[in-house]
Scaffold this motif. Structure first.
Motif, PDB file in Angstrom:
ATOM      1  N   ALA A 111     -10.140  27.514  31.036  1.00  0.00           N
ATOM      2  CA  ALA A 111      -9.095  27.297  30.040  1.00  0.00           C
ATOM      3  C   ALA A 111      -7.760  27.398  30.753  1.00  0.00           C
ATOM      4  CB  ALA A 111      -9.184  28.336  28.929  1.00  0.00           C
ATOM      5  N   GLY A 112      -6.963  26.380  30.620  1.00  0.00           N
ATOM      6  CA  GLY A 112      -5.642  26.413  31.210  1.00  0.00           C
ATOM      7  C   GLY A 112      -4.693  27.187  30.315  1.00  0.00           C
ATOM      8  N   VAL A 113      -3.786  27.873  30.931  1.00  0.00           N
ATOM      9  CA  VAL A 113      -2.807  28.629  30.164  1.00  0.00           C
ATOM     10  C   VAL A 113      -1.474  27.914  30.310  1.00  0.00           C
ATOM     11  CG1 VAL A 113      -1.679  30.851  29.867  1.00  0.00           C
ATOM     12  CG2 VAL A 113      -4.072  30.755  30.592  1.00  0.00           C
ATOM     13  N   THR A 114      -1.127  27.182  29.268  1.00  0.00           N
ATOM     14  CA  THR A 114       0.142  26.461  29.258  1.00  0.00           C
ATOM     15  C   THR A 114       0.526  26.215  27.812  1.00  0.00           C
ATOM     16  OG1 THR A 114       1.327  24.572  30.185  1.00  0.00           O
ATOM     17  CG2 THR A 114      -0.876  24.151  29.368  1.00  0.00           C
ATOM     18  N   PRO A 115       1.789  26.194  27.520  1.00  0.00           N
ATOM     19  CA  PRO A 115       2.197  25.898  26.151  1.00  0.00           C
ATOM     20  C   PRO A 115       1.711  24.505  25.747  1.00  0.00           C
ATOM     21  CG  PRO A 115       4.074  26.673  27.446  1.00  0.00           C
ATOM     22  CD  PRO A 115       2.941  26.454  28.401  1.00  0.00           C
ATOM     23  N   LEU A 116       1.378  24.337  24.495  1.00  0.00           N
ATOM     24  CA  LEU A 116       0.845  23.073  24.002  1.00  0.00           C
ATOM     25  C   LEU A 116       1.772  21.908  24.308  1.00  0.00           C
ATOM     26  CD1 LEU A 116      -1.489  21.746  22.532  1.00  0.00           C
ATOM     27  CD2 LEU A 116      -0.328  22.242  20.379  1.00  0.00           C
ATOM     28  N   ASP A 117       3.075  22.119  24.203  1.00  0.00           N
ATOM     29  CA  ASP A 117       4.004  21.015  24.455  1.00  0.00           C
ATOM     30  C   ASP A 117       4.176  20.690  25.937  1.00  0.00           C
ATOM     31  OD1 ASP A 117       5.436  23.283  25.102  1.00  0.00           O
ATOM     32  OD2 ASP A 117       7.169  22.801  23.862  1.00  0.00           O
ATOM     33  N   ALA A 118       3.544  21.492  26.812  1.00  0.00           N
ATOM     34  CA  ALA A 118       3.594  21.214  28.246  1.00  0.00           C
ATOM     35  C   ALA A 118       2.324  20.527  28.750  1.00  0.00           C
ATOM     36  CB  ALA A 118       3.818  22.514  29.024  1.00  0.00           C
ATOM     37  N   VAL A 119       1.368  20.276  27.866  1.00  0.00           N
ATOM     38  CA  VAL A 119       0.133  19.604  28.259  1.00  0.00           C
ATOM     39  C   VAL A 119       0.445  18.150  28.589  1.00  0.00           C
ATOM     40  CG1 VAL A 119      -2.123  18.825  27.438  1.00  0.00           C
ATOM     41  CG2 VAL A 119      -1.317  21.128  26.875  1.00  0.00           C
ATOM     42  N   ASP A 120      -0.004  17.723  29.775  1.00  0.00           N
ATOM     43  CA  ASP A 120       0.172  16.325  30.163  1.00  0.00           C
ATOM     44  C   ASP A 120      -1.184  15.750  30.562  1.00  0.00           C
ATOM     45  OD1 ASP A 120      -0.368  17.342  32.693  1.00  0.00           O
ATOM     46  OD2 ASP A 120       1.672  17.038  33.434  1.00  0.00           O
ATOM     47  N   ALA A 121      -1.213  14.481  30.966  1.00  0.00           N
ATOM     48  CA  ALA A 121      -2.472  13.801  31.276  1.00  0.00           C
ATOM     49  C   ALA A 121      -3.213  14.479  32.424  1.00  0.00           C
ATOM     50  CB  ALA A 121      -2.207  12.336  31.592  1.00  0.00           C
ATOM     51  N   ASP A 122      -2.501  14.913  33.467  1.00  0.00           N
ATOM     52  CA  ASP A 122      -3.163  15.559  34.600  1.00  0.00           C
ATOM     53  C   ASP A 122      -3.825  16.865  34.187  1.00  0.00           C
ATOM     54  OD1 ASP A 122      -2.498  13.545  36.384  1.00  0.00           O
ATOM     55  OD2 ASP A 122      -0.640  14.544  37.041  1.00  0.00           O
ATOM     56  N   PHE A 123      -3.130  17.665  33.388  1.00  0.00           N
ATOM     57  CA  PHE A 123      -3.679  18.925  32.900  1.00  0.00           C
ATOM     58  C   PHE A 123      -4.940  18.664  32.076  1.00  0.00           C
ATOM     59  CE2 PHE A 123      -4.105  22.123  29.589  1.00  0.00           C
ATOM     60  CZ  PHE A 123      -4.018  23.302  30.314  1.00  0.00           C
ATOM     61  N   LEU A 124      -4.846  17.717  31.149  1.00  0.00           N
ATOM     62  CA  LEU A 124      -5.977  17.406  30.282  1.00  0.00           C
ATOM     63  C   LEU A 124      -7.132  16.806  31.072  1.00  0.00           C
ATOM     64  CD1 LEU A 124      -7.022  17.468  27.410  1.00  0.00           C
ATOM     65  CD2 LEU A 124      -5.990  15.240  27.046  1.00  0.00           C
ATOM     66  N   ASP A 125      -6.844  15.918  32.020  1.00  0.00           N
ATOM     67  CA  ASP A 125      -7.904  15.322  32.842  1.00  0.00           C
ATOM     68  C   ASP A 125      -8.667  16.389  33.613  1.00  0.00           C
ATOM     69  OD1 ASP A 125      -7.302  12.776  31.974  1.00  0.00           O
ATOM     70  OD2 ASP A 125      -6.180  12.215  33.783  1.00  0.00           O
TER      71      ASP A 125
END
Length: 148
Positions: free
Chosen positions: A14-28
């Motif tokens: 599970a990545g720890v990052t604010p929802l508004d900081a999620v980008d394609a690389d993080f999600l991939d």
């Protein structure tokens, strides 16, 4: 080397990052590990599983989106659909689709495929004020398919 009686697929993070900081690389990265990884892990040794073997996939009961948006009073819920009358199975031949539906209906407590309208009704409920105190929940819209 013999067949395997069981396989436990337990890879994920599970990545720890604010929802508004999620980008394609993080999600991939997360999807490759948490979804693609277990699918490929099972595809390789799958034929080596013994008859009546067991596969366990570690998942998460985390409701991170509900938690991340709670301070803004945004509610996040999940719909778990069973067999619903849509074009989802349109890739199947008529014979295969009929066979699949007959088999799945044998497992659905209500003994029928659900209508898209009934599934939409649950989604609409989750969007209306009547559900303003519901978040982080899962709703099985499956006619009792997943009931133990």
């Amino acid at each position: 080397m013999g067949n395997w009686d069981g396989l436990w697929l337990s890879a994920g993070y599970a990545g720890v990052t604010p929802l508004d900081a999620v980008d394609a690389d993080f999600l991939d990265g997360m999807m490759n590990t948490n979804v693609r990884g277990p699918a490929l892990q099972l595809a390789g040794p799958g034929p080596r599983l013994s008859k009546a073997g067991s596969v366990v996939i570690t998942s998460s009961t985390a409701r991170c989106w509900a938690s991340a948006l709670a301070d803004r009073q945004v509610r996040v819920n999940v719909l778990l659909f069973g067999p619903i009358d849509t074009d989802f199975r349109s890739f199947m031949s008529q014979d295969l689709r009929a066979q699949f539906e007959k088999e799945i209906l044998g497992k659905v407590l209500l003994g029928r495929i659900g209508s898209a309208g009934k599934a939409i009704a649950v989604a609409l409920f989750l969007h209306c004020d009547d559900s303003s105190y519901v978040t982080g929940s899962q709703y099985a819209v499956d006619g009792g398919l997943t009931l133990p």
